[in-house]
Design an enzyme around this catalytic site. Sequence first.
Site, PDB file in Angstrom:
ATOM      1  N   CYS B  37      13.128  -5.972   2.117  1.00  0.00           N
ATOM      2  CA  CYS B  37      12.970  -6.529   0.773  1.00  0.00           C
ATOM      3  C   CYS B  37      13.542  -5.591  -0.282  1.00  0.00           C
ATOM      4  O   CYS B  37      13.551  -5.905  -1.463  1.00  0.00           O
ATOM      5  CB  CYS B  37      11.504  -6.784   0.461  1.00  0.00           C
ATOM      6  SG  CYS B  37      10.750  -7.936   1.596  1.00  0.00           S
ATOM      7  N   CYS B 106       7.649  -4.577  -9.059  1.00  0.00           N
ATOM      8  CA  CYS B 106       7.573  -3.142  -8.771  1.00  0.00           C
ATOM      9  C   CYS B 106       6.202  -2.590  -9.145  1.00  0.00           C
ATOM     10  O   CYS B 106       5.646  -1.749  -8.440  1.00  0.00           O
ATOM     11  CB  CYS B 106       8.654  -2.379  -9.543  1.00  0.00           C
ATOM     12  SG  CYS B 106      10.329  -2.841  -9.087  1.00  0.00           S
TER      13      CYS B 106
END
Lengths: 412, 133
Positions: B37, B106
């Site tokens: 990913c 994130c």
Amino acid sequence: MSTKQGTWNKNAPLYLDYQATTPTDERVVEKMLPYFTEKFGNPHSRTHHYGWEAEGAVEEARAQIASLIGASPKEIIFTSGATESNNLALKGVAHFYKDKKNHIITCVTEHKCVLDSCRHLEQEGFEVTYLPVQENGLIDLKLLEDTITENTAIVSIMSVNNEIGVIQPIKEIGALCRANKVFFHTDAAQAVGKIPLDVEDMNIDLMSISGHKIYGPMGIGALYVRRRPRVRLVALITGGGQERGMRSGTLPTPLCVGLGEACAIAEKEMSAETERLKMLRDRFYDAINARLSEVYLNGDLEHRIPGNLNLSFAYVEGEGLMMGVNDLAVSSGSACTSASLEPSYVLRALGVEEELAHTSLRIGLGRFTTEEEVDYAVDKIASEVERLRLMSPLWEMAQEGIDIKSIEWAEH
Amino acid sequence: MAYSDKLLDHYENPRNVGTMDKDDDGVGTGLVGAPACGDVMKLQIKVSEEGIIEDAKFKTFGCGSAIASSSLVTEWVKGKTVDEAVEIKNTDIADELALPPVKIHCSVLAEDAIKAAISDYKSKKKPESEAAE
């Protein structure tokens, strides 16, 4: 001119993205300028000097383009760029011959505008085969041969890939298509002026050309359409019937002139430029490998234009790396955004593992790249990869001998 | 995309990069994300007898926002109790670094990393306290 074009201005990022676009060569700009102001006539005006003058310039440009690819000027159709040329070639041919044939063959690593044109044709009922590529990025000719049927109207395979720079076996594909009486279209946006192309020798029936990839202006391109044996197509843009009815609209004289001049310069300088770029490419590749371990080249090295390197720096994510080398203008095969967690479809098509695809950078060298710039870029990239590897848990695992594939990652 | 000065500072001068002994009973290790990913975070905390996080270290494979998010949380967790640290929200991280919308994941990953490290630490403590009873 006060400084030589392309002199690296150290206040701006160093441009290493020549597959995205190229600066317009100053010699091209010079040639274009009068056609904006003094020689501004409509090239389709038949009644006065202004029109004749513009028409003369457009026809000279057409001949310059034709000369570069071994075509006749009559076979060159001006368009707005390679995207339009690809649309026109695929949709135009498919629509014209749809009562006889409705099968199209292309390849998974084609540019989005080819793939998207094919998707639209599929929705209209055409049948499209997307050929896979081998690990080196090249198609398998035997597979292409086996895929062609009596129902196949056109094969569209790009000459040079925009991400990995690999050169497809165009001459062999052309021969196969001719033998099977199938039209062969090639998107040569990244190939024209970079490698020798000859539509006769290579049996190319349609070829897409872009201005801004070859040091010409943006907003102009061309489509080569063979006259013998004749390729017919249905126009996408209709109107005044310019460009032999295949593309209506007033021709932009300055842009046509620019594309023509860019082709003329390319024809004259291609072989010297190829040698110079090969030297720079090898200098880059050798230096980066001397500094770093586990750097992988994506795509074939031998069958490749010299101005492209697509490298995976294992254990360092591409977008993170780009932030660290932000004084270099390069591009990455990784897009770590919520909109697209997918790495490049081209790299995936080569079978590059996702974790490596996420670590790739595309480095494009071109006409104005110098040795000094290459050395600077290598040092910058290598230093940043070293820094980020020390910060990378994957690098740490690799150093400890842990196989990162043995870990059960929670995909997110 | 323009990044905030704070984000760039954490990317260029990351705090607390490193590794602690994961077999140490006082150390909790969280490893989240996936290479496929494009981001993996390893966050480690060292917890004192009193339950205070006295040290934190990270290593991250990912984009600049992922590196900055993990660097920031190592600073934030230090000095907190594990119960306080588990309260850190991804939105706090995203606000502090002014993450653009496409980079919110994130901060989510950084929150997950804290929780994973704390949960690892607790799982190590558990058998010991059970043994004491």
